[in-house]
Every structure is written in structure tokens, then in C-alpha cells.
Design a protein around this motif. Structure first.
Motif, PDB file in Angstrom:
ATOM      1  N   ALA A 149      36.129  43.156 -15.151  1.00 54.55           N
ATOM      2  CA  ALA A 149      37.619  42.826 -16.698  1.00 54.55           C
ATOM      3  C   ALA A 149      38.654  42.542 -15.401  1.00 54.55           C
ATOM      4  N   TRP A 150      38.594  43.995 -14.758  1.00 53.58           N
ATOM      5  CA  TRP A 150      39.530  43.588 -12.988  1.00 53.58           C
ATOM      6  C   TRP A 150      40.327  42.415 -12.685  1.00 53.58           C
ATOM      7  N   THR A 151      38.690  42.073 -12.584  1.00 56.47           N
ATOM      8  CA  THR A 151      39.327  40.678 -11.838  1.00 56.47           C
ATOM      9  C   THR A 151      39.571  39.472 -12.516  1.00 56.47           C
ATOM     10  N   ALA A 152      38.709  38.907 -14.110  1.00 56.22           N
ATOM     11  CA  ALA A 152      39.851  38.210 -14.904  1.00 56.22           C
ATOM     12  C   ALA A 152      41.035  38.636 -14.821  1.00 56.22           C
ATOM     13  N   ALA A 153      41.547  39.988 -14.636  1.00 56.53           N
ATOM     14  CA  ALA A 153      43.182  39.527 -15.149  1.00 56.53           C
ATOM     15  C   ALA A 153      43.101  39.414 -14.062  1.00 56.53           C
ATOM     16  N   LEU A 154      43.146  39.040 -12.726  1.00 53.09           N
ATOM     17  CA  LEU A 154      43.963  39.359 -11.563  1.00 53.09           C
ATOM     18  C   LEU A 154      43.503  37.806 -11.032  1.00 53.09           C
ATOM     19  N   PRO A 159      40.757  28.000  -4.957  1.00 56.00           N
ATOM     20  CA  PRO A 159      38.964  27.542  -4.086  1.00 56.00           C
ATOM     21  C   PRO A 159      38.621  28.729  -4.588  1.00 56.00           C
ATOM     22  N   GLY A 160      36.545  28.436  -4.810  1.00 62.05           N
ATOM     23  CA  GLY A 160      35.899  30.219  -5.181  1.00 62.05           C
ATOM     24  C   GLY A 160      35.815  30.896  -5.469  1.00 62.05           C
ATOM     25  N   PRO A 161      34.869  31.395  -5.496  1.00 64.12           N
ATOM     26  CA  PRO A 161      34.293  32.793  -6.376  1.00 64.12           C
ATOM     27  C   PRO A 161      35.855  33.622  -6.305  1.00 64.12           C
ATOM     28  N   ALA A 162      35.556  34.438  -7.394  1.00 64.06           N
ATOM     29  CA  ALA A 162      36.770  35.554  -7.486  1.00 64.06           C
ATOM     30  C   ALA A 162      36.106  36.690  -7.364  1.00 64.06           C
ATOM     31  N   ALA A 163      34.806  36.862  -7.135  1.00 69.06           N
ATOM     32  CA  ALA A 163      34.413  37.889  -7.049  1.00 69.06           C
ATOM     33  C   ALA A 163      32.932  37.924  -6.578  1.00 69.06           C
ATOM     34  N   LEU A 177      31.422  38.350 -15.805  1.00 66.96           N
ATOM     35  CA  LEU A 177      32.818  37.309 -15.667  1.00 66.96           C
ATOM     36  C   LEU A 177      31.903  35.266 -14.578  1.00 66.96           C
ATOM     37  N   ALA A 178      32.736  35.056 -15.353  1.00 66.35           N
ATOM     38  CA  ALA A 178      32.025  33.239 -15.101  1.00 66.35           C
ATOM     39  C   ALA A 178      32.403  32.822 -13.606  1.00 66.35           C
ATOM     40  N   ARG A 179      33.475  33.173 -12.728  1.00 67.67           N
ATOM     41  CA  ARG A 179      33.763  33.136 -11.289  1.00 67.67           C
ATOM     42  C   ARG A 179      33.009  34.298 -10.480  1.00 67.67           C
ATOM     43  N   ALA A 180      31.905  34.762 -10.600  1.00 70.89           N
ATOM     44  CA  ALA A 180      31.544  35.383  -9.647  1.00 70.89           C
ATOM     45  C   ALA A 180      30.081  35.317  -9.840  1.00 70.89           C
ATOM     46  N   LEU A 181      29.240  35.756  -7.641  1.00 72.15           N
ATOM     47  CA  LEU A 181      28.637  34.566  -6.996  1.00 72.15           C
ATOM     48  C   LEU A 181      27.741  36.426  -6.738  1.00 72.15           C
ATOM     49  N   SER A 182      26.435  36.184  -6.300  1.00 70.71           N
ATOM     50  CA  SER A 182      25.521  36.890  -6.083  1.00 70.71           C
ATOM     51  C   SER A 182      25.617  36.434  -4.352  1.00 70.71           C
ATOM     52  N   VAL A 183      25.792  37.081  -3.218  1.00 67.27           N
ATOM     53  CA  VAL A 183      25.834  36.475  -1.815  1.00 67.27           C
ATOM     54  C   VAL A 183      25.658  36.999  -0.602  1.00 67.27           C
ATOM     55  N   LYS A 268      37.796  37.265   4.526  1.00 66.69           N
ATOM     56  CA  LYS A 268      38.880  36.268   5.406  1.00 66.69           C
ATOM     57  C   LYS A 268      38.598  34.835   4.614  1.00 66.69           C
ATOM     58  N   LEU A 269      38.050  34.304   4.715  1.00 66.18           N
ATOM     59  CA  LEU A 269      38.002  33.330   3.924  1.00 66.18           C
ATOM     60  C   LEU A 269      38.528  32.965   2.245  1.00 66.18           C
ATOM     61  N   LEU A 270      38.306  33.811   1.804  1.00 66.46           N
ATOM     62  CA  LEU A 270      39.307  33.823   0.329  1.00 66.46           C
ATOM     63  C   LEU A 270      40.163  34.691  -0.141  1.00 66.46           C
ATOM     64  N   PRO A 271      41.249  33.797   0.393  1.00 67.79           N
ATOM     65  CA  PRO A 271      42.779  34.590   0.073  1.00 67.79           C
ATOM     66  C   PRO A 271      42.833  35.472  -1.733  1.00 67.79           C
ATOM     67  N   GLY A 272      41.994  33.788  -2.539  1.00 72.48           N
ATOM     68  CA  GLY A 272      41.496  33.936  -3.955  1.00 72.48           C
ATOM     69  C   GLY A 272      40.683  35.588  -4.945  1.00 72.48           C
ATOM     70  N   LEU A 273      39.782  36.521  -3.482  1.00 71.81           N
ATOM     71  CA  LEU A 273      38.539  37.033  -3.776  1.00 71.81           C
ATOM     72  C   LEU A 273      39.673  38.391  -3.982  1.00 71.81           C
ATOM     73  N   VAL A 274      39.229  39.002  -5.516  1.00 71.50           N
ATOM     74  CA  VAL A 274      39.201  39.940  -6.610  1.00 71.50           C
ATOM     75  C   VAL A 274      38.869  41.497  -5.737  1.00 71.50           C
ATOM     76  N   ALA A 275      37.613  40.661  -5.830  1.00 73.42           N
ATOM     77  CA  ALA A 275      36.172  42.032  -6.136  1.00 73.42           C
ATOM     78  C   ALA A 275      35.513  41.502  -5.119  1.00 73.42           C
ATOM     79  N   ALA A 276      34.617  42.910  -4.367  1.00 70.57           N
ATOM     80  CA  ALA A 276      33.519  42.351  -4.199  1.00 70.57           C
ATOM     81  C   ALA A 276      32.578  43.812  -4.424  1.00 70.57           C
ATOM     82  N   GLN A 277      31.019  44.056  -4.437  1.00 75.51           N
ATOM     83  CA  GLN A 277      30.297  45.296  -4.733  1.00 75.51           C
ATOM     84  C   GLN A 277      29.401  45.275  -3.778  1.00 75.51           C
ATOM     85  N   VAL A 278      28.430  45.938  -3.073  1.00 76.40           N
ATOM     86  CA  VAL A 278      27.776  46.550  -2.641  1.00 76.40           C
ATOM     87  C   VAL A 278      26.914  47.557  -3.083  1.00 76.40           C
TER      88      VAL A 278
END
Length: 399
Positions: A149-154, A159-163, A177-183, A268-278
Motif C-alpha cells: 500500500a505504501w508503494t502503490a501510494a508513492l 520504468p522498472g518495478p516500484a518494489a 502490488l502489481a509492480r513488484a518483482l522477486s529479484v 541506484k538503477l531505479l530512481p522510482g524504486l519505492v520499497a524493497a524487502q529482505v
């Protein structure tokens, strides 16, 4: 081009905050700046916060817990003094030197007794409540994880995933979240299953479909290709290995460090990346806690110190939020470990915020202060803590 937040993004942010139980009332970033980045590190299994962050001179604690499962103020293995309280000598585990340095730099906040307000000692239940931003079993289940929800809001239209989840599968916090990838890694690029033929088959299967699955599949393919195209290459198109900044040494933290390196590279590659999780598992220390905790805290601290060094010059605000589903009992069990408890420690650090040096409420460990006479009491609702971190990260930067 750096993604920018406009009026619609701010409206979506407000609506998303209202939809999350307890995660409301946040201020959001200046529309003229790139979105802030929130990195969640979830410690699955229930970290024994009282071992990682011990009130070393608390007489009740010393009386109730064996020395091997405490971080002490003197002798072999003495912990790192935090100067967090005028009356209690709080010490971080001896292997948490990297985290102690960030605290001394006044860039870390600690909440020593936070947790789910409704009593539960079930891993599954506590994790499910936290993933959805809920406080009790009676709260309506959220359609999205709170980080989704945080990611979708912001998120904008960069280009690229948001999370991303830098591991083998999306997490419950990013569910919906539609724009999330497992990487799991960017070392070899992001190839679709089956190579070019597989990509063509997937595209053909979902081309033109307006159902949710087809839209999500097309978005995932586009996001994977966008991120893949941004990876630096040699003249012969071989992907170059990632080179961390600031002398960061992820290798000292093993697989956890490799996942954090993936987060840093993507940031660093994605200025639009809003969230990440480990996620870092293994904290269910019912037995053999002394050696297990040494290895776990060493891995956690070294990995987070490397990430902190690597992201020093990231040109936008970022925060790392570290939490576990609950803490553990004050008294040890007969197997040299601790059983499921209640309150645990939440910590956050980063660049550009104003929370550094904050130390949350401490209910104490006297017998009348304990929950059910056995556990550190939950003094702060984890949702209020998360909301504080989110508000600090996304607040308008001072002029």
C-alpha cells in the motif's frame, strides 16, 4: 529521469494510509523530489530482543535470565553501551558493532518494547497481522500488504518495478502490488523463463487480456526488461559485476549480504524504486541460543553496516526498518534457549530523516511490570512505530 510525485500521487498516498489499520495521518514527500525509499528487513522466527538489546544492569533481568543469554556490561563479550537512558545501561550484543556505530552517528532510532497489541505467540498469526498492518484478529483483512500500500501510494511512472523482494518469492508485506518483482540477484541479469521463446510464449498468452492476471503478467515482463536493460555491460554485452560504494563488504554477511547488495544495486538503477524487502530467518531460538545468536547478530549487523555504507550517496531519502513478529520470554528454558514472548525491538536508520537518537518507551522488567508475569510488555503498538518511520521518511525536507 527521476520519477516525481504529483497531486494524484499525494492523493493516492492519503487514501492508502487511511486504508491501513493504524497506519494513518502521514505527511508525504515534496512533489518536486524523487520518492523516498523504504527498505524492510524482517527477522522471521521471533528475535530475542532482550539478548540483542539488554538492560545490562537491570537487577530483575539479571536475576531472571542466565548470563549466557544476556548482553553484559563487563567481562568477555561485553556489549556496546548506547547511552540511551539516564538510568539503565542498555547494551547492544557484542556482534552488533556495525549497528552500534550507526547509533553513535545519531542516525538510528530504537523502540525496545514494540509489538502487536493483541496477545499472540503464534509465528503464523503474528506475521500475518503485521504483514497486513492489523492489530487484532478482528481487524478486517487488508487487500494489500502494508508495504504494498505504501508503494502503490508513492510510485510514479518510472520504468522498472516500484518494489522488489530481494529473495526467492514475494513477501506477504508486498502482497497485492502489481509492480513488484522477486529479484534474488542481478548478477546474471533478469531473463524470463525459457529465454526468448519463453518470453514470446508468455507475451502471446497474455497479449490483449484485460483480466488481472494478464495485466500483472505484462507489467512484470515490462518491469523485468526495464531493469535488465539498465544493468551495466562490457562492450561484448557481458553484465559487469556490481561494485558497492563506500567500502561496503557484503561478503561478510553471506547470503543475507548478497540480498542487501541486490537492494542497493536496484536502488541506484531505479530512481522510482519505492520499497524493497529482505527477510532473515532463523531467530526461533528454542535451543542453542548462545551460538545461534552470535551468528545471527553478526550476519545482521555486518550486512546492515555494508548497506549503510553503500547507500551513503544515494541522492534521495531512504530508511531501513528492522522488525520481528515478537520477542521471547524473559526466563530461559531448559534447553539453553528462550520460548515465544511478546514485545520485541524495532529499529530504523537511514539518511535524511530526523529520528536519529530516539529511544522508545521501556516498561521495565520488574515482576509487576511483566505481561502475564513472564514477558516484556508491549509498550508501543508496532503500527505507531512503523507510522513514525514512514512519516519521518516521507515528510517534506526542511528548506
Amino acid at each position: 529521469m527521476i520519477a516525481r510525485l504529483g497531486r494524484r500521487a499525494l492523493l493516492r498516498a492519503g487514501l492508502a494510509a487511511a486504508a491501513l489499520p493504524g497506519l494513518r495521518g502521514m505527511a508525504f514527500a515534496d512533489p518536486a523530489t524523487a520518492p523516498p525509499l523504504l527498505i524492510l528487513v524482517f527477522l522471521r522466527g521471533g528475535m530475542d530482543a532482550l539478548h540483542v538489546l539488554s538492560p545490562a544492569d537491570d537487577a530483575a533481568f539479571v536475576d531472571m535470565r542466565m548470563a549466557e543469554l544476556r548482553t553484559r556490561a563487563d567481562g568477555a563479550g561485553a556489549g556496546h553501551r548506547l547511552e540511551a537512558s539516564a538510568t539503565i545501561d542498555f547494551r547492544l550484543h557484542v556482534e552488533a558493532g556495525g549497528l552500534a556505530e550507526i547509533w553513535r552517528d545519531r542516525r538510528m532510532a530504537l523502540w525496545p518494547a514494540a509489538g502487536v497489541p493483541e496477545a499472540t505467540r503464534s509465528h503464523f498469526e503474528a506475521q500475518a497481522l503485521m504483514a497486513g498492518g492489523r492489530g487484532s484478529r478482528q481487524d478486517a483483512r487488508a487487500a494489500q500488504g502494508w508495504l504494498a500500500a505504501w508503494t502503490a501510494a508513492l510510485s510514479g511512472h518510472a520504468p522498472g518495478p516500484a518494489a522488489i523482494a530481494a529473495q526467492g518469492g514475494l513477501t506477504p508485506e508486498l502482497a497485492g502490488l502489481a509492480r513488484a518483482l522477486s529479484v534474488p540477484s542481478l548478477a546474471g541479469g533478469l531473463a524470463l523463463p525459457g529465454g526468448s521463446l519463453g518470453a514470446a510464449a508468455l507475451e502471446s498468452l497474455h497479449a490483449g487480456g484485460q483480466d488481472e492476471v494478464s495485466r500483472a503478467a505484462r507489467g512484470a515482463i515490462d518491469d523485468m526488461r526495464a531493469l535488465h536493460a539498465l544493468l551495466p555491460r562490457e562492450a561484448g554485452s557481458r553484465i559487469l559485476p556490481y561494485r558497492p560504494a563506500g567500502g561496503a563488504n557484503y561478503g561478510a554477511a553471506g547470503g543475507f549480504g548478497a540480498s542487501l547488495a541486490t537492494v542497493a544495486q536496484a536502488a541506484k538503477l531505479l530512481p522510482g524504486l519505492v520499497a524493497a524487502q529482505v527477510d532473515l530467518g532463523g531467530w526461533d531460538t528454542h535451543d542453542g541460543q548462545t551460538w545461534r545468536m552470535t551468528n545471527l547478530v553478526r550476519t545482521l549487523s555486518r550486512g546492515l553496516a555494508a548497506l549503510d555504507a553503500d547507500l551513503t550517496d544515494l541522492p534521495r531519502r531512504w530508511s531501513v526498518l528492522v522488525a520481528s513478529e515478537f520477542g521471547r520470554r524473559v526466563r530461559a528454558n531448559a534447553n539453553g534457549g528462550t520460548d515465544h514472548g511478546r514485545a520485541g525491538t524495532v529499529l530504523a536508520f537511514g539518511r535524511g530523516g530526523a529520528l536519529g537518537g530516539h529511544f522508545g518507551a521501556w516498561p521495565g522488567l520488574s515482576r509487576d511490570a511483566l505481561e502475564d508475569g513472564v514477558d516484556l510488555r508491549v509498550a508501543e503498538d508496532y503500527r505507531n512505530v512503523f507510522r513514525t518511520v514512514m512519516r519521518d521518511l516521507s515528510a517534506r525536507a526542511p528548506a
